[in-house]
Design a protein around this motif. Structure first.
Motif, PDB file in Angstrom:
ATOM      1  N   LYS A  59      -1.698   9.636  -2.250  1.00 37.02           N
ATOM      2  CA  LYS A  59      -1.477   9.506  -0.809  1.00 37.02           C
ATOM      3  C   LYS A  59      -0.158   8.766  -0.584  1.00 37.02           C
ATOM      4  O   LYS A  59       0.651   9.164   0.248  1.00 37.02           O
ATOM      5  N   THR A  60       0.048   7.684  -1.351  1.00 40.49           N
ATOM      6  CA  THR A  60       1.299   6.932  -1.300  1.00 40.49           C
ATOM      7  C   THR A  60       1.664   6.461  -2.706  1.00 40.49           C
ATOM      8  O   THR A  60       0.784   6.246  -3.544  1.00 40.49           O
ATOM      9  N   GLU A  83       3.021   1.568  -7.714  1.00 37.63           N
ATOM     10  CA  GLU A  83       1.720   1.306  -7.108  1.00 37.63           C
ATOM     11  C   GLU A  83       1.266   2.576  -6.397  1.00 37.63           C
ATOM     12  O   GLU A  83       1.956   3.067  -5.500  1.00 37.63           O
ATOM     13  N   GLU A  85      -1.687   4.841  -4.350  1.00 35.73           N
ATOM     14  CA  GLU A  85      -2.919   4.979  -3.589  1.00 35.73           C
ATOM     15  C   GLU A  85      -3.221   6.471  -3.616  1.00 35.73           C
ATOM     16  O   GLU A  85      -2.435   7.280  -3.111  1.00 35.73           O
ATOM     17  N   SER A  90      -8.848   5.730  -4.593  1.00 32.23           N
ATOM     18  CA  SER A  90      -8.603   4.812  -5.703  1.00 32.23           C
ATOM     19  C   SER A  90      -7.139   4.375  -5.705  1.00 32.23           C
ATOM     20  O   SER A  90      -6.280   5.002  -5.078  1.00 32.23           O
ATOM     21  N   THR A  91      -6.891   3.272  -6.411  1.00 26.49           N
ATOM     22  CA  THR A  91      -5.532   2.746  -6.523  1.00 26.49           C
ATOM     23  C   THR A  91      -5.226   2.479  -7.991  1.00 26.49           C
ATOM     24  O   THR A  91      -6.130   2.350  -8.818  1.00 26.49           O
ATOM     25  N   SER A 121      -8.184   3.202 -12.770  1.00 26.55           N
ATOM     26  CA  SER A 121      -8.103   2.971 -11.325  1.00 26.55           C
ATOM     27  C   SER A 121      -8.853   1.727 -10.916  1.00 26.55           C
ATOM     28  O   SER A 121      -9.862   1.367 -11.520  1.00 26.55           O
TER      29      SER A 121
END
Length: 122
Positions: A59-60, A83, A85, A90-91, A121
């Motif tokens: 997403k980012t 980093e 997302e 999850s990140t 994650s």
């Protein structure tokens, strides 16, 4: 050996999130990337395709160059923090050293050094 302006333009493009475009613009046609001790991936078009596949899951992505950037002739070492997302919520945070060999103004070989445990994650 890359000019400082070229290196800064590459870093700016990655930090802006234009990862696939950075590969297209700053890597040789026969470039390769290698993750730690895994076999290298070869060919700029294949590198772009894999990068796009990774980015589609996200997403980012926030990309940060930690300075100083080390340059000795055709060898460049960049400390990156990425980093992520992901679309599934999850990140992930990946801190790595990118060891690059440049041919003039383009990256020919790149090897990433990082702790694989970071890939789990959060």
């Amino acid at each position: 050996m890359p000019r400082r302006e070229t290196l800064e333009a590459f870093i700016a493009m990655v930090e802006a999130g234009d990862h696939a475009d950075a590969i297209a613009q700053f890597y040789t046609e026969d470039a390769s990337m290698q993750e730690n001790l895994k076999p290298p991936r070869e060919g700029r078009d294949a590198l772009i395709a894999r990068e796009q596949k990774v980015l589609e899951r996200a997403k980012t992505v926030r990309s940060t160059c930690i300075r100083p950037v080390l340059v000795e002739g055709d060898t460049v070492v960049i400390h990156w923090i990425f980093e992520f997302e992901f679309r599934d919520g999850s990140t992930s945070r990946l801190e790595e050293l990118a060891h690059q060999t440049w041919r003039g103004e383009k990256i020919w070989r790149e090897r990433f050094y990082y702790d694989p445990a970071q890939l789990t994650s959060a």
